[in-house]
Design a protein around this motif. Structure first.
Motif, PDB file in Angstrom:
ATOM      1  N   LYS A  76      -0.410   3.174 104.327  1.00  0.00           N
ATOM      2  CA  LYS A  76       0.262   4.276 103.181  1.00  0.00           C
ATOM      3  C   LYS A  76       0.962   5.385 104.016  1.00  0.00           C
ATOM      4  N   ILE A  77       2.209   5.635 103.525  1.00  0.00           N
ATOM      5  CA  ILE A  77       2.837   7.006 104.139  1.00  0.00           C
ATOM      6  C   ILE A  77       1.883   8.095 103.407  1.00  0.00           C
ATOM      7  N   LYS A  78       1.614   9.098 104.354  1.00  0.00           N
ATOM      8  CA  LYS A  78       0.482   9.825 104.060  1.00  0.00           C
ATOM      9  C   LYS A  78       1.208  10.960 102.947  1.00  0.00           C
ATOM     10  N   ASN A  79       2.006  11.574 103.418  1.00  0.00           N
ATOM     11  CA  ASN A  79       2.729  12.670 102.603  1.00  0.00           C
ATOM     12  C   ASN A  79       3.693  12.188 101.575  1.00  0.00           C
ATOM     13  N   MET A  80       3.480  11.240 100.691  1.00  0.00           N
ATOM     14  CA  MET A  80       4.614  10.822  99.951  1.00  0.00           C
ATOM     15  C   MET A  80       4.286  10.831  98.283  1.00  0.00           C
ATOM     16  N   PRO A  81       4.277  12.201  97.847  1.00  0.00           N
ATOM     17  CA  PRO A  81       4.084  12.396  96.288  1.00  0.00           C
ATOM     18  C   PRO A  81       4.965  11.570  95.347  1.00  0.00           C
ATOM     19  N   THR A 135      -6.074  -3.350 115.025  1.00  0.00           N
ATOM     20  CA  THR A 135      -7.175  -2.602 115.451  1.00  0.00           C
ATOM     21  C   THR A 135      -7.924  -1.784 114.432  1.00  0.00           C
ATOM     22  N   ALA A 136      -6.988  -1.247 113.296  1.00  0.00           N
ATOM     23  CA  ALA A 136      -7.500  -0.301 112.363  1.00  0.00           C
ATOM     24  C   ALA A 136      -8.344  -0.972 111.285  1.00  0.00           C
ATOM     25  N   GLY A 137      -8.463  -2.339 111.455  1.00  0.00           N
ATOM     26  CA  GLY A 137      -9.556  -3.123 110.571  1.00  0.00           C
ATOM     27  C   GLY A 137      -9.156  -3.761 109.485  1.00  0.00           C
ATOM     28  N   ASP A 138      -9.888  -4.803 108.799  1.00  0.00           N
ATOM     29  CA  ASP A 138      -9.518  -5.530 107.704  1.00  0.00           C
ATOM     30  C   ASP A 138      -9.106  -4.857 106.701  1.00  0.00           C
ATOM     31  N   ASP A 139     -10.116  -3.696 106.409  1.00  0.00           N
ATOM     32  CA  ASP A 139      -9.900  -3.185 105.144  1.00  0.00           C
ATOM     33  C   ASP A 139      -8.855  -2.021 104.990  1.00  0.00           C
ATOM     34  N   TYR A 147       2.146   8.112 108.928  1.00  0.00           N
ATOM     35  CA  TYR A 147       1.077   7.213 108.853  1.00  0.00           C
ATOM     36  C   TYR A 147      -0.053   7.732 109.633  1.00  0.00           C
ATOM     37  N   GLU A 148      -1.248   7.674 108.929  1.00  0.00           N
ATOM     38  CA  GLU A 148      -2.505   7.856 109.452  1.00  0.00           C
ATOM     39  C   GLU A 148      -3.312   6.569 109.784  1.00  0.00           C
ATOM     40  N   ARG A 172      -5.514   8.653 114.475  1.00  0.00           N
ATOM     41  CA  ARG A 172      -4.120   8.806 115.165  1.00  0.00           C
ATOM     42  C   ARG A 172      -3.029   8.935 114.092  1.00  0.00           C
ATOM     43  N   TYR A 173      -2.119   9.922 114.543  1.00  0.00           N
ATOM     44  CA  TYR A 173      -0.948  10.142 113.648  1.00  0.00           C
ATOM     45  C   TYR A 173       0.500   9.728 114.243  1.00  0.00           C
ATOM     46  N   TYR A 174       1.194   9.059 113.112  1.00  0.00           N
ATOM     47  CA  TYR A 174       2.453   8.455 113.602  1.00  0.00           C
ATOM     48  C   TYR A 174       3.587   8.982 112.735  1.00  0.00           C
ATOM     49  N   LYS A 175       4.503   9.575 113.445  1.00  0.00           N
ATOM     50  CA  LYS A 175       5.658  10.079 112.823  1.00  0.00           C
ATOM     51  C   LYS A 175       6.716   8.888 112.336  1.00  0.00           C
TER      52      LYS A 175
END
Length: 793
Positions: free
Chosen positions: A119-124, A111-115, A153-154, A163-166
């Motif tokens: 990515k893990i959001k906060n992974m420097p 549902t997030a879309g084909d494009d 994940y965002e 939506r935010y997932y831990k």
């Protein structure tokens, strides 16, 4: 990508392996439970058939080729019963590669879309390398370092709402072994690394890329924490003083509330509540949008809300929602102000939440959507968790605004000069301490400075009272003549005794002004115009249009605010204001340089000219640095600046509406004195009876006469320096001699004795003419008389 280690720099060479999980099944293969035994044997048979699943591999092609077998091995970890509820994946650490997942996770991604790219959001990047090193330290060397950080994940949902997932990792099925090339980590290395988190080069030296082998996989248990993250984002957006006035905060808030309420089409507005005026007002420093105010800058609360919503917000401090604006608009028949405002803006649903503390309402948070039913009383309940943070931010912002207002008042109305502010701050701190200790008995400490040297100077408009009276006389004569002109035009048949009496009064006032203008004449004549002339002219204007033009001309020349002709007086007032402005600005600019030479107290006043006080001494600077040379320097600076103000004034004569003269004077007082801040008057004054003599001289000296004459010591075109001690005379003659060499002062020095003032004797004065440039680029110098001749030409 053919190998999972491609394009990744890490101390770990990654291999997907199910060996540790398979060892669990080897134990289960000894079970007495037939079902468990059968399943374990089936899984071990798969591992035996495809040994790479136990041995480990890094080729992504094997993941695709053995997808079915891997799914069977992971079946217990990914229960089919819970697959539509749990959000779970199997992967390798620090990698976005996922090779098995629950159905719910697959649905979220689809549902997030084909494009969409997961990515893990906060992974420097650098932190990832160091995190891998800390895992090696724990697995291979027993050094347990707590470097666990929450990862997220965002992922947007089907409506585009973020939506935010831990992510929580299960690392039960991994093993890490050093290669032969891996440097061995010693206790000394470990201790160095503890203090070198940001030194990525050191970490790479101790843990070179691909120096350890990772075998296994991790299970990621993922949880939807959108509500918690939205609340956290609200807190983050409001933390820090700079955030509360950030112009982007409205857009940031819109994104946050879209996630919190699960509605993509959301706009945020604010309105502030002014308790004193009972109005809602726009907040400009956070975007300025308010759905309650619509196009208005401010509105009475009773005009913005209906009775029910007024009580709900202002008295009960509770939120309310409008789920269907169009429906309410039809039902209310334009009798509900906030519904009308929403409908006009095309809003379909809205929530209004009070921002209130124990003292009552401070403002309103406005949430609006272009979708009907999107905002309602159900999802409005989610605001309960975020409103306390908004209230705290608004309280802080309100306090900051009050402090800023107080600072502006201090700066504009009761300014404390920077040179002495340290003492006020010290006294204020002590006052706060005393309030804690003594409560209501605490008192603000007196602010005083001992042994400071005073300097006083003034540039005064010469004959200001005469000029003001002359302007007043001209205005009154003009107004009387305009009134008389109308009476003269009245035809014979209109003449009544009362008109003759008023004409006589006009002529009498005209004669009085020309012959004997008194202090109360202005008030009497102004009252005459207001009580008798104005009502009569209004009556005549309505009675006969023949007088209309002349009477309109009369009222057209009357100042609406003052009710009198204000032409010549305005020219005088404007001239005085412009003189004050230009001279004050020049003095203020020069003061900047003077303060850099040596700090001292400075204040100036605008009267019919500009006066200034200065005090210099050790007790003001708070440092052991004062020397009398700084006093001499400030005296010379003062004399130079007074000369410069004289030159600036006369060179700007063409800019003034009225031609006026000024006279400049400096008062020298060679004994140090004490000054004290008078709280009631918000200004410094001399302290003690002995020092009062200085104030007496200061107030009277500009009107002092030369002994044996009726001539004032202050004269146009000259600087008068008033003093009492012989050493002061010698000092200022040196300064004058210096300024003569610079062609600033003329050679006509006069040493004058002054007549005694009340309570003051023995005053003398040096008087000397100022030299003027005709133009900035003109090298010739002019005396005051020369300049006047040039101006008159």
């Amino acid at each position: 990508m053919h190998d999972i280690n491609e394009n990744i720099e890490s101390p770990l060479e990654l291999k997907v392996s199910f060996d540790k999980l398979l060892k669990h099944y080897e134990v289960l293969a000894e079970s007495d439970d037939e079902l468990i035994l059968e399943k374990a044997k089936r899984i071990l048979k798969i591992a035996e058939t495809y040994p790479e699943l136990r041995k480990g591999f890094s080729e992504t092609s094997i993941l695709k080729k053995r997808k079915k077998e891997i799914s069977v091995i992971l079946q217990d970890s990914f229960s089919p019963v819970l697959t539509k509820n749990e959000i779970k994946t199997a992967s390798v650490p620090f990698h976005n590669l996922i090779f098995n997942s629950s159905d719910r996770f697959k649905n979220i991604i689809s549902t997030a879309g084909d494009d969409f790219e997961l990515k893990i959001k906060n992974m420097p990047k650098d932190d990832t390398y160091i995190m891998a090193c800390t895992i090696i330290l724990a697995f291979c060397y027993g050094y347990s370092l707590n470097f666990k950080r929450p990862f997220y994940y965002e992922i947007p949902d089907v409506n585009g709402v973020m939506r935010y997932y831990k992510i929580l990792y299960n690392a039960d099925f991994i093993e890490i072994t050093p290669k032969k090339s891996a440097p061995k980590i010693t206790q000394e290395d470990y201790e160095i690394l503890l203090d070198s988190f940001e030194n990525i080069d050191l970490w790479k030296e101790k843990f070179p890329p691909n120096s350890y082998t990772f075998k296994g996989f991790v299970i990621s248990n993922i949880f939807d924490v959108t509500d918690d993250q939205s609340i956290s984002n609200v807190k983050s957006a409001l933390i820090g003083d700079e955030k509360c006035s950030d112009e982007n905060i409205v857009e940031d808030f819109s994104k946050i509330f879209r996630s919190l309420l699960g509605v993509n089409d959301i706009q945020i507005g604010f309105s502030i509540y002014n308790k004193e005026e009972s109005t809602f007002e726009r907040i400009y420093d956070v975007g300025g949008k308010s759905f309650l105010l619509n196009k208005a800058e401010k509105l009475k609360c009773s005009d913005a809300l209906c009775k029910w919503s007024y009580k709900r917000l202002l008295q009960d401090n509770k939120y309310f929602s409008v789920s269907d604006v169009d429906k309410m608009f039809k039902a209310s028949k334009r009798k509900t102000p906030h519904i009308d405002a929403l409908h006009e803006q095309g809003i379909k649903s809205a929530i209004f939440a009070p921002i209130a503390n124990d003292d009552g309402l401070m403002g309103v948070l406005e949430i609006a959507s272009n979708e009907p039913l999107a905002l309602n009383s159900i999802n409005a309940n989610k605001l309960e968790d975020v409103m306390p943070f908004i209230v705290s931010a608004v309280e802080r912002s309100k306090n900051d605004e009050e402090n800023l207002i107080e600072a502006i008042i201090q700066q504009e109305c009761t300014s404390i000069h920077p040179s002495v502010s340290w003492k006020f701050k010290s006294a204020a701190k002590q006052f706060l301490i005393d309030k804690q200790r003594f409560a209501a008995n605490a008192t603000f400490k007196n602010i005083s400075f001992k042994k400071v040297y005073p300097l006083f100077g003034q540039m005064d408009v010469k004959g200001s009272s005469h000029s003001r009276n002359n302007a007043t006389k001209k205005d009154l004569i003009l107004q009387l003549s305009l009134a008389e002109k109308i009476f003269k035009k009245l035809p014979e048949k209109e003449h009544m005794p009362i008109y003759e009496q008023i004409k006589f009064q006009i002529q009498s006032y005209t004669k009085e002004i020309n012959v004997d203008f008194k202090v109360d004449s202005e008030q009497q004549i102004s009252g005459f115009f207001k009580r008798e002339i104005e009502p009569l002219f209004r009556f005549l204007q309505k009675k006969d249009k023949a007088y209309s033009k002349d009477i309109e001309d009369y009222f057209g020349k009357i100042n609406k605010d003052l009710g009198v002709v204000y032409y010549y007086r305005k020219k005088y007032d404007d001239t005085i204001a412009l003189i004050n402005k230009k001279m004050s600005n020049l003095l203020d600019q020069k003061q900047v340089d003077a303060q850099q030479m040596y700090p001292h107290f400075f204040e100036r006043y605008k009267t019919d000219g500009v006066e200034h006080n200065m005090y210099i001494g050790e007790s003001i600077t708070k440092e052991d640095s004062f020397n009398v040379v700084y006093l001499y320097n400030l005296r010379l600076w003062q004399l130079q600046v007074m000369c410069e103000m004289e030159r600036e004034f006369y060179n700007s004569q063409s800019e003034y509406p009225l031609s006026l003269d000024v006279a400049s004077m400096i008062l020298v007082f060679n004994q140090p004195l004490s000054i004290r801040f008078r709280m009631d008057e918000k200004r410094f004054d001399v302290d003690g009876t002995y020092n009062a003599r200085y104030e007496v001289v200061k107030k009277r000296v500009d009107k002092a006469l030369i002994k044996g004459t009726n001539e004032r010591v202050t004269q146009s075109g000259k600087i008068a320096i008033v003093y009492s001690q012989k050493e002061d005379e010698a000092e200022y003659l040196r300064y004058i001699n210096f300024l003569q060499s610079k062609s600033i002062l003329d050679c006509d020095i006069e040493i004058l004795e002054l007549q005694d003032l009340q309570g003051v004797t023995g005053l003398k004065a040096i008087r000397v003419s100022v030299l003027y440039h005709k133009k900035d680029n003109d090298k010739a110098f002019y005396t005051y008389n020369d300049l006047m001749k040039e101006i008159k030409k």
